[in-house]
Design an enzyme around this catalytic site. Structure first.
Site, PDB file in Angstrom:
ATOM      1  N   PHE A 177      15.818  -9.743  -1.641  1.00 29.47           N
ATOM      2  CA  PHE A 177      15.445 -10.504  -0.717  1.00 29.47           C
ATOM      3  C   PHE A 177      15.950  -9.806   0.473  1.00 29.47           C
ATOM      4  CE2 PHE A 177      15.014 -13.987   2.625  1.00 29.47           C
ATOM      5  CZ  PHE A 177      13.753 -13.992   2.104  1.00 29.47           C
ATOM      6  N   PHE A 185       7.715  -3.594   3.661  1.00 31.12           N
ATOM      7  CA  PHE A 185       8.623  -4.435   3.029  1.00 31.12           C
ATOM      8  C   PHE A 185       7.958  -4.851   2.053  1.00 31.12           C
ATOM      9  CE2 PHE A 185      13.021  -4.765   2.151  1.00 31.12           C
ATOM     10  CZ  PHE A 185      13.334  -5.893   1.215  1.00 31.12           C
ATOM     11  N   PHE A 186       6.775  -5.692   3.256  1.00 28.26           N
ATOM     12  CA  PHE A 186       6.549  -6.955   1.832  1.00 28.26           C
ATOM     13  C   PHE A 186       4.720  -5.775   0.990  1.00 28.26           C
ATOM     14  CE2 PHE A 186       7.125  -9.914   5.043  1.00 28.26           C
ATOM     15  CZ  PHE A 186       7.045 -11.069   4.360  1.00 28.26           C
ATOM     16  N   ARG A 192      -0.037 -14.878   2.329  1.00 25.35           N
ATOM     17  CA  ARG A 192       0.776 -14.717   0.863  1.00 25.35           C
ATOM     18  C   ARG A 192       0.671 -15.801  -0.218  1.00 25.35           C
ATOM     19  NH1 ARG A 192       2.624  -9.915   0.227  1.00 25.35           N
ATOM     20  NH2 ARG A 192       4.346  -9.490  -0.835  1.00 25.35           N
TER      21      ARG A 192
END
Length: 361
Positions: free
Chosen positions: A198, A95-96, A338
């Site tokens: 999200f 997902f990231f 991140r």
């Protein structure tokens, strides 16, 4: 405020939390837990990213552990069976990577590439087994993680997961168009979109395989269960906005609660930060109240029958996992590379991303 991270070095170092981002109630009232499988999880997810070609080998070696993606999931689904946690962690890492690919497609004006990827992800979600060897690593990695997630519960759960993630893909498409056009959504519009980007309901769906039981609609949709689930996700999204605001301003983003408040409510940046903090703190207070109601709900489900006992126990497990999300998200934002924008050579370009359109070489 400090924490001892579990993870990114062999010798833990204290991590300072800037006063503007510190939440004493999280540090004092939401103890941090970590799944005992975490060391193997980190190693196997790193290997999976390499095997699936989701990040270049040099970037995996230099950045993967420091990004703390596995720490985030191991601090959340702390009671999950090892294989369930591994599938969730790999999916989360994917997902990231997908999020970064989406960002780079926007930054480099690759609208056709994005439209192609969007279509392929929709198709892979409905028939993942047919996309395991797709030439685009983002599609193949997604298919692999979905096949594994689909193996734990029933076709009904799988269909719900797919329905929720189709909506996430479409929300990412709306973000693509908003950023391309420089459109800043209003506060209400943004908050609704944020619940999708999200993936609020995806992480909530994954509570069930972690607890080892699919919840019936009557339980899952009951406000006593749904409210703490939503509050835990809202906290995570809003705290992410608070922490990522400098990075997103540097990258000309338009999707951040702070940016919407400044643009549409006439707030200064300082006032917007204060408003986000207020929302976050109210969310925590409301969760503590909702958590008690959910525990009473679980007690009521346990009616003396075998099924009632099973449902009551599963709901208690899920609500405990919702609580974990607060501390896991909080510390993730202060340990993960991140969000360390001040250490990047270019504040608008994360050093761990691949700027190539991987699927179109």
């Amino acid at each position: 405020m400090h924490a001892l991270p579990h993870g990114t070095t062999s010798t833990p170092m204290a991590v300072a939390v800037p006063p503007s981002l510190a939440l004493p109630v999280i540090e004092e009232s939401f103890p941090r837990h970590l799944h005992p499988y975490w060391p193997q999880l980190q190693e196997k997810t790193r290997r999976w990213l390499l095997e699936k070609r989701l990040m270049p080998a040099d970037k995996i070696a230099e950045y993967a552990d420091g990004l703390c993606y596995t720490d985030l999931m191991a601090g959340y689904y702390t009671g999950a069976p090892d294989d369930v946690l591994q599938a969730i962690a790999d999916y989360s890492a994917w997902f990231f990577v997908w999020d970064d690919r989406h960002d780079r497609d926007i930054v480099h004006g690759r609208a056709a590439d994005w439209r192609r990827l969007r279509s392929r992800l929709h198709t892979a979600l409905d028939s993942p087994q047919h996309h395991l060897n797709h030439r685009d690593p983002v599609v193949a990695g997604f298919a692999d993680s979905v096949v594994r997630l689909y193996s734990f519960l029933s076709p009904t759960w799988n269909a719900r997961f797919a329905r929720h993630f189709h909506a996430v893909i479409e929300a990412y498409d709306r973000e693509f168009r908003n950023r391309t056009e420089g459109y800043v959504p209003g506060v209400g519009e943004y908050l609704a979109l944020r619940r999708l980007t999200f993936a609020h309901w995806i992480w909530t769906d994954l509570l069930e395989p972690s607890a080892g039981l699919e919840l019936p609609d009557a339980v899952r949709k009951d406000p006593a269960y749904r409210r703490p689930a939503l509050l835990s996700q809202e906290f995570a999204a809003w705290y992410n906005d608070l922490c990522s605001l400098p990075k997103e301003i540097a990258g000309d983003e338009v999707h951040n609660l702070g940016i919407s408040l400044v643009t549409h409510e006439g707030m200064t940046l300082e006032e917007a930060v204060g408003d986000i903090r207020r929302r976050i703190e109210e969310c925590i207070t409301e969760f503590i109240e909702a958590e008690r109601a959910a525990e009473r709900f679980a007690d009521g489900l346990d009616d003396g029958t075998a099924r009632g006992k099973e449902l009551g126990a599963a709901v208690r497990t899920c609500v405990g996992t919702m609580r974990n999300w607060f501390s896991s998200v909080y510390w993730f934002h202060h340990e993960s590379g991140r969000y360390m924008v001040d250490s990047w050579a270019d504040r608008s370009t994360p050093p761990y991303v691949n700027n190539e359109a991987a699927g179109e070489k």
